[in-house]
Design a protein around this motif. Structure first.
Motif, PDB file in Angstrom:
ATOM      1  N   THR A   1       0.810  -1.213   0.000  1.00  0.00           N
ATOM      2  CA  THR A   1       0.000   0.000   0.000  1.00  0.00           C
ATOM      3  C   THR A   1       0.848   1.270   0.000  1.00  0.00           C
ATOM      4  N   ASP A   2       2.125   1.169   0.370  1.00  0.00           N
ATOM      5  CA  ASP A   2       3.001   2.351   0.372  1.00  0.00           C
ATOM      6  C   ASP A   2       3.861   2.416  -0.888  1.00  0.00           C
ATOM      7  N   SER A   3       3.390   1.814  -1.991  1.00  0.00           N
ATOM      8  CA  SER A   3       4.142   1.821  -3.244  1.00  0.00           C
ATOM      9  C   SER A   3       3.195   2.106  -4.405  1.00  0.00           C
ATOM     10  N   TYR A   4       3.768   2.350  -5.582  1.00  0.00           N
ATOM     11  CA  TYR A   4       2.941   2.693  -6.741  1.00  0.00           C
ATOM     12  C   TYR A   4       3.774   2.594  -8.019  1.00  0.00           C
ATOM     13  N   PHE A   5       3.136   2.818  -9.158  1.00  0.00           N
ATOM     14  CA  PHE A   5       3.812   2.839 -10.459  1.00  0.00           C
ATOM     15  C   PHE A   5       3.762   4.247 -11.029  1.00  0.00           C
ATOM     16  N   ILE A   6       4.790   4.586 -11.805  1.00  0.00           N
ATOM     17  CA  ILE A   6       4.846   5.922 -12.412  1.00  0.00           C
ATOM     18  C   ILE A   6       4.755   5.865 -13.937  1.00  0.00           C
TER      19      ILE A   6
ATOM     20  N   ASN B   1      11.648 -19.964 -11.866  1.00  0.00           N
ATOM     21  CA  ASN B   1      10.330 -19.530 -11.387  1.00  0.00           C
ATOM     22  C   ASN B   1      10.142 -18.016 -11.335  1.00  0.00           C
ATOM     23  N   PHE B   2      11.213 -17.258 -11.401  1.00  0.00           N
ATOM     24  CA  PHE B   2      11.142 -15.804 -11.333  1.00  0.00           C
ATOM     25  C   PHE B   2      12.015 -15.181 -12.415  1.00  0.00           C
ATOM     26  N   ILE B   3      11.672 -13.948 -12.786  1.00  0.00           N
ATOM     27  CA  ILE B   3      12.532 -13.113 -13.629  1.00  0.00           C
ATOM     28  C   ILE B   3      12.675 -11.776 -12.905  1.00  0.00           C
ATOM     29  N   PRO B   4      13.896 -11.394 -12.508  1.00  0.00           N
ATOM     30  CA  PRO B   4      14.064 -10.157 -11.737  1.00  0.00           C
ATOM     31  C   PRO B   4      14.202  -8.927 -12.628  1.00  0.00           C
ATOM     32  N   PHE B   5      13.551  -7.852 -12.219  1.00  0.00           N
ATOM     33  CA  PHE B   5      13.712  -6.550 -12.855  1.00  0.00           C
ATOM     34  C   PHE B   5      13.842  -5.507 -11.754  1.00  0.00           C
ATOM     35  N   SER B   6      14.581  -4.459 -12.042  1.00  0.00           N
ATOM     36  CA  SER B   6      14.777  -3.397 -11.061  1.00  0.00           C
ATOM     37  C   SER B   6      13.544  -2.506 -10.989  1.00  0.00           C
ATOM     38  N   SER B   7      13.471  -1.696  -9.935  1.00  0.00           N
ATOM     39  CA  SER B   7      12.376  -0.730  -9.799  1.00  0.00           C
ATOM     40  C   SER B   7      12.320   0.198 -10.998  1.00  0.00           C
ATOM     41  N   GLU B   8      13.492   0.631 -11.453  1.00  0.00           N
ATOM     42  CA  GLU B   8      13.548   1.543 -12.595  1.00  0.00           C
ATOM     43  C   GLU B   8      13.003   0.876 -13.849  1.00  0.00           C
ATOM     44  N   GLN B   9      13.354  -0.369 -14.077  1.00  0.00           N
ATOM     45  CA  GLN B   9      12.857  -1.090 -15.253  1.00  0.00           C
ATOM     46  C   GLN B   9      11.349  -1.277 -15.194  1.00  0.00           C
ATOM     47  N   LEU B  10      10.823  -1.463 -13.995  1.00  0.00           N
ATOM     48  CA  LEU B  10       9.391  -1.717 -13.823  1.00  0.00           C
ATOM     49  C   LEU B  10       8.566  -0.434 -13.692  1.00  0.00           C
ATOM     50  N   GLY B  11       9.230   0.698 -13.540  1.00  0.00           N
ATOM     51  CA  GLY B  11       8.494   1.933 -13.287  1.00  0.00           C
ATOM     52  C   GLY B  11       7.806   1.906 -11.938  1.00  0.00           C
ATOM     53  N   PHE B  12       8.454   1.251 -10.979  1.00  0.00           N
ATOM     54  CA  PHE B  12       7.874   0.991  -9.661  1.00  0.00           C
ATOM     55  C   PHE B  12       8.563   1.862  -8.623  1.00  0.00           C
ATOM     56  N   VAL B  13       7.784   2.431  -7.704  1.00  0.00           N
ATOM     57  CA  VAL B  13       8.334   3.298  -6.663  1.00  0.00           C
ATOM     58  C   VAL B  13       7.900   2.782  -5.291  1.00  0.00           C
ATOM     59  N   TRP B  14       8.874   2.549  -4.432  1.00  0.00           N
ATOM     60  CA  TRP B  14       8.629   2.179  -3.038  1.00  0.00           C
ATOM     61  C   TRP B  14       9.417   3.174  -2.179  1.00  0.00           C
ATOM     62  N   PRO B  15       8.803   4.282  -1.770  1.00  0.00           N
ATOM     63  CA  PRO B  15       9.542   5.340  -1.064  1.00  0.00           C
ATOM     64  C   PRO B  15      10.292   4.854   0.177  1.00  0.00           C
ATOM     65  N   LYS B  16       9.763   3.859   0.847  1.00  0.00           N
ATOM     66  CA  LYS B  16      10.395   3.380   2.076  1.00  0.00           C
ATOM     67  C   LYS B  16      11.802   2.856   1.816  1.00  0.00           C
ATOM     68  N   TYR B  17      12.045   2.370   0.614  1.00  0.00           N
ATOM     69  CA  TYR B  17      13.371   1.827   0.285  1.00  0.00           C
ATOM     70  C   TYR B  17      14.451   2.892   0.474  1.00  0.00           C
ATOM     71  N   SER B  18      14.195   4.084  -0.051  1.00  0.00           N
ATOM     72  CA  SER B  18      15.162   5.177   0.098  1.00  0.00           C
ATOM     73  C   SER B  18      15.074   5.840   1.467  1.00  0.00           C
ATOM     74  N   ASP B  19      13.851   5.969   1.988  1.00  0.00           N
ATOM     75  CA  ASP B  19      13.656   6.687   3.246  1.00  0.00           C
ATOM     76  C   ASP B  19      14.211   5.927   4.448  1.00  0.00           C
ATOM     77  N   ARG B  20      14.015   4.605   4.452  1.00  0.00           N
ATOM     78  CA  ARG B  20      14.405   3.833   5.629  1.00  0.00           C
ATOM     79  C   ARG B  20      15.649   2.980   5.405  1.00  0.00           C
ATOM     80  N   TYR B  21      15.718   2.345   4.261  1.00  0.00           N
ATOM     81  CA  TYR B  21      16.824   1.426   4.021  1.00  0.00           C
ATOM     82  C   TYR B  21      18.036   2.138   3.424  1.00  0.00           C
ATOM     83  N   HIS B  22      17.865   3.381   3.004  1.00  0.00           N
ATOM     84  CA  HIS B  22      18.975   4.184   2.493  1.00  0.00           C
ATOM     85  C   HIS B  22      19.757   3.442   1.408  1.00  0.00           C
ATOM     86  N   ASN B  23      19.023   2.711   0.580  1.00  0.00           N
ATOM     87  CA  ASN B  23      19.610   1.972  -0.540  1.00  0.00           C
ATOM     88  C   ASN B  23      20.582   0.883  -0.099  1.00  0.00           C
ATOM     89  N   LYS B  24      20.465   0.439   1.153  1.00  0.00           N
ATOM     90  CA  LYS B  24      21.318  -0.660   1.618  1.00  0.00           C
ATOM     91  C   LYS B  24      21.035  -1.920   0.818  1.00  0.00           C
TER      92      LYS B  24
END
Length: 333
Positions: free
Chosen positions: A109-114, A246-269
């Motif tokens: 619920t704290d994420s979205y697509f751009i 069973n999976f194919i990985p794509f980055s947030s940038e490739q997917l147009g996906f935004v999860w603000p908590k990743y930068s706000d809390r995890y500081h890109n760790k």
């Protein structure tokens, strides 16, 4: 896209008026006007629920309110550490069950697509599958799931977790996504202090692992992964084969996906410890396309240095008194 059901899972009361989840749903509705949108969350009380339903009325959202199962809590002395694993399992399962479309996009619920990148990737997925065949023994889904690589841990990185796909966002056949999130509720037996060279954890299996390991166990009779204390190249190889089939990985940038908590809390760790699509291709080539060179992880020397740093960083946590002090000062990674 009419084939897709977007399932927003998690809490909605980030603020009193639930404005954040309304904005996130609006963003997806603008991009995908013909798709189904489902919000699966917890009971808020009749007054707040009615206010939320009124705000979502014009966005054509199916809202599911469930009884909150509560967190799973680890206690050590006065220290407490909370895992929302059962909340994730229950709300995701109820949301996916309600989906009426063939494919489901699960997100928080704290994420979205751009943008509509997932539509492009989804439509070109058959090209990837045709180039990279699946090995029947390790193929457990009806077809591969598109997986945001947050946090799909690479088994050969400086955070070498095995059987650790990303659970933040995925797109797949409804029955596959539903089965992935159909693990039984976890209990306190999941908590265990793990110190395995460069891995420190309070859980024998972290939530992503718990879901994937339980899924595999239910379908492979001789599969027995005990948890993060177990290491070895045989496990690494098995983990990689189950992931790439069973999976194919794509980055947030490739997917147009935004999860603000990743930068706000995890500081890109941990950005360097997760699967990239290029890693996925190389691992496929090693196992299935007769590439003789043994696959090595990106930035080998950097990985060695970081493993050494993590080893000494976690070393004080072996002692209970120090561990409790450090944990009270340090938020969860």
């Amino acid at each position: 896209m009419y084939q897709l059901s977007f399932v927003f899972q998690g809490k909605v009361d980030f603020d009193n008026e639930c404005s954040e989840i309304v904005r996130n749903i609006q963003r997806v509705r603008v991009l995908y006007p013909l798709s189904e949108i489902i919000l699966s969350t917890w009971s808020l009380g009749s007054e707040r629920e009615n206010r939320l339903l009124e705000k979502l009325k014009y966005l054509d959202v199916n809202v599911i309110f469930s009884v909150d199962p509560g967190p799973l809590v680890y206690r050590e002395g006065s220290y407490q550490w909370v895992s929302n694993i059962n909340r994730m399992i229950n709300s995701t399962k109820r949301g996916v069950e309600a989906a009426t479309r063939e494919y489901v996009v699960k997100l928080r619920t704290d994420s979205y697509f751009i943008n509509r990148n997932i539509n492009k990737i989804f439509l070109h997925k058959s090209i990837i599958n045709n180039r990279f065949d699946r090995e029947k023994k390790f193929s457990l889904f009806s077809e591969r799931i598109i997986n945001c690589n947050l946090f799909a841990r690479h088994s050969r990185s400086y955070r070498p977790f095995n059987y650790h796909p990303g659970d933040i966002m995925m797109l797949g056949k409804k029955e596959d996504v539903l089965n992935f999130f159909s693990s039984p509720d976890a209990d306190e037996s999941l908590f265990e202090i793990i110190f395995n060279k460069t891995i420190f954890s309070l859980m024998r299996l972290v939530p992503e692992q718990y879901l994937w390991v339980n899924y595999i166990k239910n379908r492979v009779h001789d599969f027995n992964y005990l948890g993060n204390n177990a290491r070895g190249m045989e496990l690494t190889s098995s983990s990689e084969r189950y992931y790439i089939n069973n999976f194919i990985p794509f980055s947030s940038e490739q997917l147009g996906f935004v999860w603000p908590k990743y930068s706000d809390r995890y500081h890109n760790k941990g950005r360097g410890s997760i699967y990239q699509f290029s890693d996925w291709v190389k691992i496929n080539n090693q196992f299935y396309n007769n590439k003789k060179r043994v696959y090595g992880y990106r930035f080998f020397y950097k990985v060695v240095c970081l493993k050494t740093i993590y080893f000494f960083f976690y070393l004080p946590l072996r002692w209970g008194a120090l561990r409790r002090i450090i944990m009270q000062l340090k938020s969860r990674e």
